[in-house]
Design an enzyme around this catalytic site. Structure first.
Site, PDB file in Angstrom:
ATOM      1  N   ARG A   1       0.837  -1.212   0.000  1.00 23.68           N
ATOM      2  CA  ARG A   1       0.000   0.000   0.000  1.00 23.68           C
ATOM      3  C   ARG A   1       0.868   1.258   0.000  1.00 23.68           C
ATOM      4  O   ARG A   1       1.054   1.887  -1.039  1.00 23.68           O
ATOM      5  CB  ARG A   1      -0.960  -0.043   1.214  1.00 23.68           C
TER       6      ARG A   1
ATOM      7  N   HIS B   1       5.304   4.538  12.691  1.00 23.01           N
ATOM      8  CA  HIS B   1       5.422   4.473  11.227  1.00 23.01           C
ATOM      9  C   HIS B   1       6.485   5.489  10.813  1.00 23.01           C
ATOM     10  O   HIS B   1       6.214   6.678  10.735  1.00 23.01           O
ATOM     11  CB  HIS B   1       4.043   4.807  10.659  1.00 23.01           C
TER      12      HIS B   1
ATOM     13  N   HIS C   1       9.451   6.959   8.228  1.00 17.80           N
ATOM     14  CA  HIS C   1      10.048   7.014   6.889  1.00 17.80           C
ATOM     15  C   HIS C   1      11.536   7.328   7.060  1.00 17.80           C
ATOM     16  O   HIS C   1      11.917   8.056   7.977  1.00 17.80           O
ATOM     17  CB  HIS C   1       9.349   8.070   6.023  1.00 17.80           C
TER      18      HIS C   1
ATOM     19  N   CYS D   1       4.081   9.476  -0.387  1.00 20.05           N
ATOM     20  CA  CYS D   1       2.695   9.868  -0.583  1.00 20.05           C
ATOM     21  C   CYS D   1       2.689  11.049  -1.545  1.00 20.05           C
ATOM     22  O   CYS D   1       3.457  11.989  -1.377  1.00 20.05           O
ATOM     23  CB  CYS D   1       2.090  10.262   0.767  1.00 20.05           C
TER      24      CYS D   1
ATOM     25  N   ASN E   1       9.608   4.321   3.108  1.00 25.18           N
ATOM     26  CA  ASN E   1       9.393   3.856   4.470  1.00 25.18           C
ATOM     27  C   ASN E   1      10.660   3.176   4.977  1.00 25.18           C
ATOM     28  O   ASN E   1      11.489   2.705   4.188  1.00 25.18           O
ATOM     29  CB  ASN E   1       8.285   2.790   4.479  1.00 25.18           C
TER      30      ASN E   1
HETATM   31  N1  COA Z   1     -13.554   5.095  -3.651  1.00 24.88           N
HETATM   32  C1  COA Z   1     -13.744   5.416  -4.950  1.00 24.88           C
HETATM   33  N2  COA Z   1     -14.108   6.632  -5.385  1.00 24.88           N
HETATM   34  C2  COA Z   1     -14.304   7.568  -4.442  1.00 24.88           C
HETATM   35  C3  COA Z   1     -14.144   7.317  -3.087  1.00 24.88           C
HETATM   36  C4  COA Z   1     -13.747   6.015  -2.689  1.00 24.88           C
HETATM   37  N3  COA Z   1     -13.536   5.701  -1.409  1.00 24.88           N
HETATM   38  N4  COA Z   1     -14.415   8.432  -2.411  1.00 24.88           N
HETATM   39  C5  COA Z   1     -14.743   9.371  -3.307  1.00 24.88           C
HETATM   40  N5  COA Z   1     -14.675   8.842  -4.536  1.00 24.88           N
HETATM   41  C6  COA Z   1     -14.912   9.521  -5.818  1.00 24.88           C
HETATM   42  C7  COA Z   1     -16.215  10.247  -5.875  1.00 24.88           C
HETATM   43  O1  COA Z   1     -17.227   9.402  -6.334  1.00 24.88           O
HETATM   44  C8  COA Z   1     -15.907  11.355  -6.864  1.00 24.88           C
HETATM   45  O2  COA Z   1     -15.887  10.838  -8.161  1.00 24.88           O
HETATM   46  P1  COA Z   1     -16.393  11.696  -9.407  1.00 24.88           P
HETATM   47  O3  COA Z   1     -15.480  12.893  -9.486  1.00 24.88           O
HETATM   48  O4  COA Z   1     -16.217  10.760 -10.563  1.00 24.88           O
HETATM   49  O5  COA Z   1     -17.798  12.053  -9.092  1.00 24.88           O
HETATM   50  C9  COA Z   1     -14.479  11.712  -6.518  1.00 24.88           C
HETATM   51  O6  COA Z   1     -13.913  10.524  -5.955  1.00 24.88           O
HETATM   52  C10 COA Z   1     -14.378  12.848  -5.525  1.00 24.88           C
HETATM   53  O7  COA Z   1     -15.171  12.535  -4.390  1.00 24.88           O
HETATM   54  P2  COA Z   1     -15.509  13.547  -3.206  1.00 24.88           P
HETATM   55  O8  COA Z   1     -16.466  12.875  -2.305  1.00 24.88           O
HETATM   56  O9  COA Z   1     -15.864  14.882  -3.757  1.00 24.88           O
HETATM   57  O10 COA Z   1     -14.172  13.598  -2.433  1.00 24.88           O
HETATM   58  P3  COA Z   1     -12.933  14.575  -2.484  1.00 24.88           P
HETATM   59  O11 COA Z   1     -12.603  15.001  -3.865  1.00 24.88           O
HETATM   60  O12 COA Z   1     -13.147  15.612  -1.470  1.00 24.88           O
HETATM   61  O13 COA Z   1     -11.789  13.555  -2.010  1.00 24.88           O
HETATM   62  C11 COA Z   1     -11.173  11.609  -0.739  1.00 24.88           C
HETATM   63  C12 COA Z   1     -11.813  12.983  -0.721  1.00 24.88           C
HETATM   64  C13 COA Z   1     -10.938  11.209   0.714  1.00 24.88           C
HETATM   65  C14 COA Z   1     -12.086  10.627  -1.409  1.00 24.88           C
HETATM   66  C15 COA Z   1      -9.824  11.679  -1.537  1.00 24.88           C
HETATM   67  O14 COA Z   1      -9.124  12.809  -1.180  1.00 24.88           O
HETATM   68  C16 COA Z   1      -8.973  10.456  -1.339  1.00 24.88           C
HETATM   69  O15 COA Z   1      -9.318   9.355  -1.753  1.00 24.88           O
HETATM   70  N6  COA Z   1      -7.806  10.613  -0.689  1.00 24.88           N
HETATM   71  C17 COA Z   1      -6.919   9.512  -0.381  1.00 24.88           C
HETATM   72  C18 COA Z   1      -5.506   9.972  -0.396  1.00 24.88           C
HETATM   73  C19 COA Z   1      -4.567   8.847   0.013  1.00 24.88           C
HETATM   74  O16 COA Z   1      -4.868   7.682  -0.094  1.00 24.88           O
HETATM   75  N7  COA Z   1      -3.379   9.253   0.478  1.00 24.88           N
HETATM   76  C20 COA Z   1      -2.371   8.327   0.858  1.00 24.88           C
HETATM   77  C21 COA Z   1      -2.595   7.674   2.178  1.00 24.88           C
HETATM   78  S1  COA Z   1      -1.870   8.580   3.509  1.00 24.88           S
HETATM   79 ZN    ZN Z   2       4.164   5.948   5.162  1.00 22.23          ZN
END
Ligand code: COA
Ligand code: ZN
Length: 301
Positions: free
Chosen positions: A14, A207, A209, A240, A249
């Site tokens: 991941r 955790h 890095h 990230c 990491n």
């Molecule tokens: N799985 C799949 N799609 C998702 C989702 C999920 N868990 N959550 C939101 N989406 C989709 C929405 O359907 C939307 O799609 P569209 O543009 O086609 O309509 C889009 O993503 C944006 O969704 P929204 O609810 O407006 O969220 P956002 O843009 O504010 O984003 C998160 C919020 C949390 C979903 C996003 O920032 C994210 O996934 N971040 C993860 C970052 C990460 O993993 N970082 C590393 C780990 S530390």
């Molecule tokens: Zn990390």
């Protein structure tokens, strides 16, 4: 599971892969996860059910989990940021979930587009579902030692977020040095603050890095403070996209070597782990850059 002195929580599939630009096939990811289990790892964070726009490398999470060969006694946690992710994770058969926020507002905004308070609200349905279904759960506190946007992060902020995550009922917290800026004095400051707030060492994982080469020194310090769970990534991969400047990491193989010299049991076979490390480096098309990956374990002549 045999009793181990230290738990190694593998984040390679991941955290290790999420920032890789070139696509890696689901098949290669599944092979890597299988090799990690072969080596004796019992907690392998498999993927993230996040927005595919946010992390395109892990957009195959549904297929990956559906095709994962689950070994008995191995936990395969997945990241879930919201209800959408919960539905996907459940459909794919996940039974261990991680929610993730941070100790700095700026990083939380960049990473998950929420305030810290909003993130806690977004996680509640996820952790409630985990309890109802008997799933294991973990809460990440990222940027606990420094934020790429805000700079220094105080321990009070870390304790505050940690307590809110524990109130959601997570089984464990992972306290992250997301950009690899901490040294041992920072680890003492933050871990003592968490323990001083009544959080038990068994509830904490660290955790680290290794961006600036301090990860093993930080592990040693955390061990002295009673911490017994460490996140690490086989092959030392990681980073990230929302944490500019973060490098890999702490490498699982480097951690294992240290634990062996400390006489602590961890249940992992180093030679078998190096097979997994070489496998991921081939998938990435880069030579293995970790210390123990290059030198191997010490074979006394
Ligand atoms: N799985 C799949 N799609 C998702 C989702 C999920 N868990 N959550 C939101 N989406 C989709 C929405 O359907 C939307 O799609 P569209 O543009 O086609 O309509 C889009 O993503 C944006 O969704 P929204 O609810 O407006 O969220 P956002 O843009 O504010 O984003 C998160 C919020 C949390 C979903 C996003 O920032 C994210 O996934 N971040 C993860 C970052 C990460 O993993 N970082 C590393 C780990 S530390
Ligand atoms: Zn990390």
């Amino acid at each position: 599971m045999a009793e181990r002195d230290v738990r190694i929580y593998e984040v390679g599939p991941r955290d290790g892969l999420q920032n890789e630009k070139a696509p890696i096939s689901t098949e290669a990811k599944l092979r890597f996860i299988g090799l990690l289990a072969d080596a004796g790892l019992r907690e392998i964070e498999a993927t993230s059910f996040v927005s595919p726009q946010a992390i395109s490398q892990l957009a195959d999470a549904d297929t990956l989990m559906a095709n994962l060969e689950r070994r008995p006694g191995v936990r395969y946690p997945v990241l879930v940021p919201n209800e959408r992710g919960l539905a996907r994770a459940e459909a794919a058969g996940a039974d261990a979930v991680c929610v993730f926020t941070a100790a700095s507002e700026a990083f939380t905004r960049a990473n998950i587009n929420m305030t810290i308070a909003e993130s806690i609200d977004a996680f509640r349905p996820v952790t409630d579902a985990a309890h109802q279904r008997g799933w294991w759960s973990r809460g990440y506190v990222s940027t606990a030692f420094g934020c790429p946007y805000q700079g220094e992060v105080g321990e009070a902020a870390v304790v505050g977020v940690a307590q809110q995550l524990l109130e959601l009922g997570v089984d464990e917290l992972s306290i992250g040095d997301t950009i690899g800026v901490a040294g041992p004095a920072d680890v003492r400051r933050v871990v003592r603050a968490l323990l001083g707030a009544g959080i038990a060492p068994e509830q904490l994982a660290m955790h680290f890095h290794d961006t600036r080469g301090t990860a093993l020194a930080n592990v040693s310090t955390a061990l002295e403070l009673g911490i017994r769970c460490f996140d690490a990534s086989t092959g030392g991969t990681g980073g990230c996209p929302y944490a500019p400047g973060a490098a890999g990491n702490l490498a699982s193989e480097d951690l294992i070597y240290l634990l062996e010299r400390e006489g602590l049991s961890h249940g992992v076979d180093l030679d078998a782990l190096l097979v997994a490390a070489r496998d991921v480096s081939e998938s990435l098309g880069r030579p293995l850059a970790t210390k123990v990956g290059r030198a191997g374990g010490w074979r006394v002549p």
